[in-house]
Write a protein that holds these residues in place. Structure first.
Motif, short mmCIF file in Angstrom:
data_model
loop_
_atom_site.label_atom_id
_atom_site.label_comp_id
_atom_site.label_asym_id
_atom_site.label_seq_id
_atom_site.Cartn_x
_atom_site.Cartn_y
_atom_site.Cartn_z
N PRO A 74 0.81 -1.22 0.00
CA PRO A 74 0.00 0.00 0.00
C PRO A 74 0.84 1.27 0.00
O PRO A 74 0.49 2.25 -0.66
CB PRO A 74 -0.83 -0.13 1.29
CG PRO A 74 -0.91 -1.60 1.53
CD PRO A 74 0.41 -2.14 1.08
N ALA A 75 1.95 1.27 0.73
CA ALA A 75 2.79 2.47 0.80
C ALA A 75 3.32 2.85 -0.59
O ALA A 75 3.30 4.02 -0.99
CB ALA A 75 3.95 2.26 1.76
N VAL A 76 3.78 1.85 -1.33
CA VAL A 76 4.31 2.12 -2.67
C VAL A 76 3.21 2.60 -3.59
O VAL A 76 3.38 3.58 -4.33
CB VAL A 76 4.99 0.86 -3.25
CG1 VAL A 76 5.36 1.07 -4.71
CG2 VAL A 76 6.23 0.52 -2.45
N MET A 77 2.06 1.93 -3.57
CA MET A 77 0.97 2.32 -4.45
C MET A 77 0.45 3.71 -4.11
O MET A 77 0.09 4.49 -5.00
CB MET A 77 -0.16 1.29 -4.37
CG MET A 77 0.25 -0.13 -4.73
SD MET A 77 1.11 -0.29 -6.33
CE MET A 77 -0.17 0.19 -7.46
N ASN A 78 0.42 4.05 -2.84
CA ASN A 78 -0.02 5.39 -2.44
C ASN A 78 0.98 6.45 -2.90
O ASN A 78 0.60 7.53 -3.37
CB ASN A 78 -0.19 5.46 -0.92
CG ASN A 78 -1.43 4.73 -0.44
OD1 ASN A 78 -2.37 4.52 -1.21
ND2 ASN A 78 -1.42 4.33 0.82
N ALA A 79 2.26 6.15 -2.76
CA ALA A 79 3.28 7.09 -3.22
C ALA A 79 3.21 7.27 -4.73
O ALA A 79 3.34 8.39 -5.25
CB ALA A 79 4.68 6.59 -2.82
N ILE A 80 3.01 6.19 -5.45
CA ILE A 80 2.89 6.27 -6.91
C ILE A 80 1.67 7.09 -7.29
O ILE A 80 1.72 7.91 -8.22
CB ILE A 80 2.80 4.85 -7.50
CG1 ILE A 80 4.18 4.18 -7.44
CG2 ILE A 80 2.29 4.88 -8.94
CD1 ILE A 80 4.18 2.72 -7.82
N ALA A 107 5.28 11.21 2.79
CA ALA A 107 4.26 11.65 3.74
C ALA A 107 2.88 11.16 3.32
O ALA A 107 2.07 10.72 4.14
CB ALA A 107 4.28 13.18 3.85
N TYR A 108 2.61 11.22 2.01
CA TYR A 108 1.31 10.75 1.49
C TYR A 108 1.16 9.25 1.73
O TYR A 108 0.06 8.75 1.96
CB TYR A 108 1.21 11.06 0.01
CG TYR A 108 -0.15 10.82 -0.59
CD1 TYR A 108 -1.14 11.80 -0.55
CD2 TYR A 108 -0.46 9.61 -1.19
CE1 TYR A 108 -2.39 11.59 -1.09
CE2 TYR A 108 -1.71 9.37 -1.74
CZ TYR A 108 -2.67 10.36 -1.68
OH TYR A 108 -3.92 10.15 -2.23
N ALA A 109 2.28 8.52 1.66
CA ALA A 109 2.26 7.07 1.84
C ALA A 109 2.38 6.66 3.31
O ALA A 109 2.32 5.46 3.63
CB ALA A 109 3.38 6.43 1.05
N CYS A 110 2.61 7.63 4.19
CA CYS A 110 2.72 7.38 5.63
C CYS A 110 3.91 6.49 5.97
O CYS A 110 3.82 5.58 6.83
CB CYS A 110 1.43 6.77 6.18
SG CYS A 110 -0.01 7.83 5.98
N VAL A 111 5.03 6.70 5.29
CA VAL A 111 6.28 6.01 5.62
C VAL A 111 7.40 7.04 5.58
O VAL A 111 7.22 8.16 5.09
CB VAL A 111 6.59 4.87 4.62
CG1 VAL A 111 5.54 3.78 4.70
CG2 VAL A 111 6.71 5.40 3.20
N SER A 112 8.56 6.67 6.07
CA SER A 112 9.69 7.57 6.03
C SER A 112 10.29 7.59 4.62
O SER A 112 10.14 6.63 3.86
CB SER A 112 10.76 7.12 7.02
OG SER A 112 11.35 5.90 6.58
N PRO A 113 10.95 8.68 4.26
CA PRO A 113 11.61 8.72 2.94
C PRO A 113 12.57 7.56 2.73
O PRO A 113 12.64 6.99 1.64
CB PRO A 113 12.34 10.07 2.97
CG PRO A 113 11.52 10.92 3.88
CD PRO A 113 11.05 9.97 4.96
#
Length: 211
Positions: A102-108, A125-131
């Protein structure tokens, strides 16, 4: 001369280099059937990670062994393009794997929505993970960094605008796509395309004498 043979070509990973496509030069009539994935869709079907595959060629069965077997069995038996497309789509839909992060798909989604202008920190930030975590996930699942991916998306959006917008204006594009200035846009475009936007449009439309 028409020959019938089945040969699965190597898989090309994400490539950020300009290249010129040429014909086969054999004098034979060759039909090509290919399955192309969006860069972020590969993990749904691949059996291997995308670590260190950028700009590389690989045997198709390294990443898609099951798909390779299915296509090798189908191609000699099916002649029409429509039937081949139908077969490939059905197989891919049936074997679609819910392996996406989900984090990758949200960032994409964030990067695509902003036409490649999203910074790493913003996408993370949009994906809710650290850079740092997003960098690792992109390397594993997409094969390039988020910054590289965003740069490719931005280039593709610029090229789409150059080709399809009749009133395309480079100064407007500088602001729209978040470039520092016109030189930045032209340099970035030419790095991927080997031509300026004006030259690329003329070439694509068959107007090679246009400057």
């Amino acid at each position: 001369m028409i020959t019938h043979a089945v040969a699965l070509e190597p898989v090309l990973a994400i490539d950020d280099r300009a290249f010129l496509a040429r014909g086969n030069g054999t004098g034979h009539l060759v039909a090509t059937f290919a399955v192309r994935f969006y860069a972020w869709a590969v993990p749904l079907f691949s059996d291997e990670s995308m670590v260190q595959v950028q700009n590389g060629f690989f045997n198709a069965d390294r990443f898609f062994p099951a798909l390779t077997r299915q296509l090798e069995a189908m191609l000699p038996c099916v002649d029409s393009l429509e039937e081949r497309v139908r077969f490939a789509q059905q197989y891919l839909l049936e074997t679609l794997r819910e392996r996406r992060k989900p984090a990758v798909m949200n960032a994409i989604h964030s990067i695509l929505k902003q036409e490649g202008r999203a910074a790493l920190s913003e996408a993370a930030a949009y994906a809710c993970v650290s850079p740092r975590q997003l960098e690792r996930l992109f390397g594993e699942l997409v094969g390039v960094s988020p910054k590289k991916f965003a740069g490719l998306v931005r280039y593709q959006q610029v090229w789409r605008a150059v080709l399809f917008e009749r009133d395309f204006n480079v100064q407007d594009a500088v602001h729209r796509f978040g470039f520092t200035d016109q030189s930045h846009l032209l340099r970035d475009f030419k790095r991927f395309h080997s031509l300026t936007p004006t030259q690329a449009r003329a070439y694509a439309l068959g107007q090679r004498g246009v400057r």
